[in-house]
Scaffold this motif. Structure first.
Motif, PDB file in Angstrom:
ATOM      1  N   PHE A   1       0.831  -1.203   0.000  1.00 45.97           N
ATOM      2  CA  PHE A   1       0.000   0.000   0.000  1.00 45.97           C
ATOM      3  C   PHE A   1       0.866   1.253   0.000  1.00 45.97           C
ATOM      4  CE2 PHE A   1      -1.891   3.423   2.497  1.00 45.97           C
ATOM      5  CZ  PHE A   1      -3.092   3.630   1.846  1.00 45.97           C
ATOM      6  N   VAL A   2       1.889   1.283   0.834  1.00 47.09           N
ATOM      7  CA  VAL A   2       2.785   2.438   0.896  1.00 47.09           C
ATOM      8  C   VAL A   2       3.453   2.675  -0.451  1.00 47.09           C
ATOM      9  CG1 VAL A   2       4.937   3.301   1.906  1.00 47.09           C
ATOM     10  CG2 VAL A   2       3.175   2.298   3.384  1.00 47.09           C
ATOM     11  N   GLU A   3       3.942   1.606  -1.059  1.00 44.56           N
ATOM     12  CA  GLU A   3       4.598   1.731  -2.366  1.00 44.56           C
ATOM     13  C   GLU A   3       3.627   2.243  -3.420  1.00 44.56           C
ATOM     14  OE1 GLU A   3       6.014  -2.218  -2.857  1.00 44.56           O
ATOM     15  OE2 GLU A   3       7.776  -1.945  -1.558  1.00 44.56           O
ATOM     16  N   ARG A   4       2.404   1.722  -3.422  1.00 46.59           N
ATOM     17  CA  ARG A   4       1.406   2.171  -4.399  1.00 46.59           C
ATOM     18  C   ARG A   4       1.043   3.643  -4.172  1.00 46.59           C
ATOM     19  NH1 ARG A   4      -3.170  -0.101  -6.878  1.00 46.59           N
ATOM     20  NH2 ARG A   4      -1.855  -1.940  -7.218  1.00 46.59           N
ATOM     21  N   LEU A   5       0.890   4.025  -2.907  1.00 49.01           N
ATOM     22  CA  LEU A   5       0.479   5.397  -2.628  1.00 49.01           C
ATOM     23  C   LEU A   5       1.560   6.391  -3.019  1.00 49.01           C
ATOM     24  CD1 LEU A   5      -1.750   7.184  -1.591  1.00 49.01           C
ATOM     25  CD2 LEU A   5      -0.811   6.957   0.713  1.00 49.01           C
TER      26      LEU A   5
ATOM     27  N   CYS B   1       0.729   9.456  -5.480  1.00 42.87           N
ATOM     28  CA  CYS B   1       1.010  10.846  -5.104  1.00 42.87           C
ATOM     29  C   CYS B   1       1.892  11.515  -6.151  1.00 42.87           C
ATOM     30  CB  CYS B   1       1.691  10.902  -3.741  1.00 42.87           C
ATOM     31  SG  CYS B   1       0.608  10.543  -2.329  1.00 42.87           S
ATOM     32  N   GLN B   2       2.876  10.800  -6.633  1.00 43.66           N
ATOM     33  CA  GLN B   2       3.772  11.354  -7.650  1.00 43.66           C
ATOM     34  C   GLN B   2       3.028  11.669  -8.939  1.00 43.66           C
ATOM     35  OE1 GLN B   2       6.599   8.105  -7.590  1.00 43.66           O
ATOM     36  NE2 GLN B   2       8.117   9.331  -6.485  1.00 43.66           N
ATOM     37  N   GLN B   3       2.091  10.821  -9.294  1.00 40.28           N
ATOM     38  CA  GLN B   3       1.330  11.056 -10.521  1.00 40.28           C
ATOM     39  C   GLN B   3       0.333  12.191 -10.354  1.00 40.28           C
ATOM     40  OE1 GLN B   3      -0.340   7.262 -11.582  1.00 40.28           O
ATOM     41  NE2 GLN B   3       1.635   6.379 -12.162  1.00 40.28           N
ATOM     42  N   ALA B   4      -0.225  12.322  -9.148  1.00 39.79           N
ATOM     43  CA  ALA B   4      -1.195  13.389  -8.894  1.00 39.79           C
ATOM     44  C   ALA B   4      -0.512  14.742  -8.717  1.00 39.79           C
ATOM     45  CB  ALA B   4      -2.024  13.059  -7.653  1.00 39.79           C
ATOM     46  N   ASP B   5       0.732  14.739  -8.253  1.00 41.49           N
ATOM     47  CA  ASP B   5       1.445  15.977  -7.942  1.00 41.49           C
ATOM     48  C   ASP B   5       2.920  15.806  -8.316  1.00 41.49           C
ATOM     49  OD1 ASP B   5       2.149  18.464  -6.882  1.00 41.49           O
ATOM     50  OD2 ASP B   5       2.372  17.666  -4.850  1.00 41.49           O
ATOM     51  N   PRO B   6       3.231  15.792  -9.625  1.00 45.28           N
ATOM     52  CA  PRO B   6       4.594  15.463 -10.077  1.00 45.28           C
ATOM     53  C   PRO B   6       5.677  16.407  -9.555  1.00 45.28           C
ATOM     54  CG  PRO B   6       3.033  15.411 -11.903  1.00 45.28           C
ATOM     55  CD  PRO B   6       2.312  16.017 -10.743  1.00 45.28           C
ATOM     56  N   ILE B   7       5.331  17.645  -9.268  1.00 47.66           N
ATOM     57  CA  ILE B   7       6.344  18.618  -8.876  1.00 47.66           C
ATOM     58  C   ILE B   7       7.021  18.234  -7.560  1.00 47.66           C
ATOM     59  CG2 ILE B   7       4.797  20.148  -7.588  1.00 47.66           C
ATOM     60  CD1 ILE B   7       6.332  22.505  -8.867  1.00 47.66           C
TER      61      ILE B   7
ATOM     62  N   ALA C   1      10.004  14.313  -3.061  1.00 44.56           N
ATOM     63  CA  ALA C   1       9.650  14.370  -1.643  1.00 44.56           C
ATOM     64  C   ALA C   1       8.769  13.186  -1.254  1.00 44.56           C
ATOM     65  CB  ALA C   1       8.933  15.684  -1.335  1.00 44.56           C
ATOM     66  N   TYR C   2       7.839  12.818  -2.125  1.00 53.70           N
ATOM     67  CA  TYR C   2       6.993  11.658  -1.833  1.00 53.70           C
ATOM     68  C   TYR C   2       7.843  10.392  -1.747  1.00 53.70           C
ATOM     69  CZ  TYR C   2       3.105  14.745  -3.062  1.00 53.70           C
ATOM     70  OH  TYR C   2       2.212  15.785  -3.110  1.00 53.70           O
ATOM     71  N   ALA C   3       8.802  10.276  -2.647  1.00 58.36           N
ATOM     72  CA  ALA C   3       9.664   9.093  -2.640  1.00 58.36           C
ATOM     73  C   ALA C   3      10.486   9.019  -1.355  1.00 58.36           C
ATOM     74  CB  ALA C   3      10.586   9.114  -3.858  1.00 58.36           C
ATOM     75  N   THR C   4      11.026  10.150  -0.929  1.00 54.54           N
ATOM     76  CA  THR C   4      11.842  10.183   0.285  1.00 54.54           C
ATOM     77  C   THR C   4      11.026   9.804   1.516  1.00 54.54           C
ATOM     78  OG1 THR C   4      13.300  11.883  -0.642  1.00 54.54           O
ATOM     79  CG2 THR C   4      13.259  11.659   1.762  1.00 54.54           C
ATOM     80  N   ARG C   5       9.828  10.377   1.602  1.00 56.61           N
ATOM     81  CA  ARG C   5       8.990  10.070   2.758  1.00 56.61           C
ATOM     82  C   ARG C   5       8.507   8.620   2.715  1.00 56.61           C
ATOM     83  NH1 ARG C   5       7.339  15.679   1.916  1.00 56.61           N
ATOM     84  NH2 ARG C   5       5.605  15.009   0.607  1.00 56.61           N
ATOM     85  N   GLY C   6       8.276   8.107   1.509  1.00 58.69           N
ATOM     86  CA  GLY C   6       7.880   6.709   1.382  1.00 58.69           C
ATOM     87  C   GLY C   6       8.941   5.759   1.897  1.00 58.69           C
TER      88      GLY C   6
ATOM     89  N   VAL D   1       8.764   5.703   5.654  1.00 57.21           N
ATOM     90  CA  VAL D   1       7.633   4.920   6.161  1.00 57.21           C
ATOM     91  C   VAL D   1       7.930   3.422   6.039  1.00 57.21           C
ATOM     92  CG1 VAL D   1       5.193   4.378   5.869  1.00 57.21           C
ATOM     93  CG2 VAL D   1       5.960   6.741   5.675  1.00 57.21           C
ATOM     94  N   LEU D   2       8.500   3.017   4.920  1.00 56.41           N
ATOM     95  CA  LEU D   2       8.838   1.598   4.763  1.00 56.41           C
ATOM     96  C   LEU D   2       9.875   1.157   5.789  1.00 56.41           C
ATOM     97  CD1 LEU D   2       8.966   1.282   0.872  1.00 56.41           C
ATOM     98  CD2 LEU D   2       7.239   0.355   2.409  1.00 56.41           C
ATOM     99  N   SER D   3      10.776   2.057   6.149  1.00 55.52           N
ATOM    100  CA  SER D   3      11.745   1.742   7.196  1.00 55.52           C
ATOM    101  C   SER D   3      11.039   1.532   8.536  1.00 55.52           C
ATOM    102  CB  SER D   3      12.772   2.876   7.314  1.00 55.52           C
ATOM    103  OG  SER D   3      13.669   2.643   8.381  1.00 55.52           O
ATOM    104  N   ALA D   4      10.037   2.368   8.818  1.00 59.10           N
ATOM    105  CA  ALA D   4       9.270   2.220  10.060  1.00 59.10           C
ATOM    106  C   ALA D   4       8.496   0.910  10.062  1.00 59.10           C
ATOM    107  CB  ALA D   4       8.316   3.401  10.226  1.00 59.10           C
ATOM    108  N   VAL D   5       7.930   0.540   8.907  1.00 58.54           N
ATOM    109  CA  VAL D   5       7.234  -0.748   8.801  1.00 58.54           C
ATOM    110  C   VAL D   5       8.212  -1.889   9.068  1.00 58.54           C
ATOM    111  CG1 VAL D   5       5.995  -2.302   7.243  1.00 58.54           C
ATOM    112  CG2 VAL D   5       5.505   0.152   7.198  1.00 58.54           C
TER     113      VAL D   5
END
Length: 291
Positions: free
Chosen positions: A132-136, A140-146, A150-155, A158-162
């Motif tokens: 789910f995290v990977e898909r989101l 997010c990148q497709q909805a807000d490419p600019i 940042a979305y990739a970094t935060r993702g 989150v995966l590290s926390a999981v």
């Protein structure tokens, strides 16, 4: 210099646009439940505004009926996040009622192979959470490419926390794996399986999940297992109580069998990883072990 014209004219004369002094509205991401909304917030904020509809642990998601305010939220959303799997069909209805361009809908159900009758409580399934995290992140990148980087970094964070929660579960499994437990509803079951626990009373759980009274044979079996102390712990859904469940919980306490309340809506002030981590700690404590 002093500008002898109106503010708007002044901005134009000075080579500025109105948009330069007006905060640009962030894309809106709406989550059906805060369990998924929290993960979304950790990925999307601050570049998106994240709003979760169900945020109170006292609410029963199965019985929830949205109103006009929720309809407006979904109508305005650039992204919609939900559990799926028949758990929150009302969000699908709101999304289908939108006018104009369809919103991106990210459901936990869609990142796994889910079949009718499978467990619907997907936020306790670590594989589903990872996917789910990977898909989101991608959505997010497709909805807000600019803000893609940042979305990739935060993702990644989150995966590290999981991953840390997965390690905690693996350590707990070495302590409590193989112990026999029971539950009144299969909310806790995906996590119990990850911890290596042996889950009994499946027929009772299935009936409660489907909002019907359990068959007498299932109630009798559950009662007998508690009476004979064949189970080490009983987990119950603190948000969906009923007399048949209350009687079993009372009997478990009478027999000094630990009971574990679990919830479908995450308590406020926690992240998914701290919430699940605390649940694992509570299970270990209930079963009389120490990490």
């Amino acid at each position: 210099m002093r500008c002898p014209v109106s503010l708007l004219s002044c901005l134009m004369v000075c080579g500025l646009s109105v948009g330069a002094v007006t905060a640009q509205a962030r894309p809106l991401l709406v989550a059906a439940e805060n369990t998924w909304g929290d993960l979304a917030e950790q990925i999307a904020e601050p570049d998106m505004e994240v709003r979760s509809i169900l945020t109170q642990p006292a609410l029963d998601p199965h019985l929830y009926e949205p109103g006009p305010a929720e309809g407006r939220l979904v109508h305005d959303a650039a992204l919609i996040v939900a559990n799926g799997a028949g758990y929150d069909p009302w969000i699908d209805r709101l999304a289908a009622a939108r006018s104009g361009q369809p919103a991106r809908l990210v459901r936990a159900q869609d990142v796994m192979t889910w079949h009718e009758g499978d467990n619907t409580h997907l936020w306790y399934n670590f594989k589903v959470v990872r996917a789910f995290v990977e898909r989101l992140v991608t959505e997010c990148q497709q909805a807000d490419p600019i803000h893609s980087a940042a979305y990739a970094t935060r993702g990644v964070a989150v995966l590290s926390a999981v991953g840390q929660v997965e390690q905690q579960a693996a350590q707990a499994r070495t302590l409590i794996g193989g112990m026999v437990v029971a539950a009144t509803e299969p909310v806790f079951t995906p996590l119990a399986e990850r911890l290596g626990l042996i889950m009994k009373e499946q027929a009772f759980q299935l009936a409660i999940m489907n909002d019907v009274e359990p068959p007498a044979s299932a109630v009798a079996a559950f009662h007998d297992d508690i009476e004979q102390q064949r189970i080490r712990m009983v987990a119950y859904n603190a948000q969906a109580d009923r007399p048949s469940v209350q009687r079993l919980i009372a009997l478990a306490r009478q027999k000094a069998i630990p009971v574990l309340p679990v919830q479908e809506i995450m308590p406020q002030g926690l992240h998914w990883q701290s919430w699940v981590g605390q649940t694992i700690e509570h299970v270990i404590q209930a079963l009389g072990k120490k990490q």
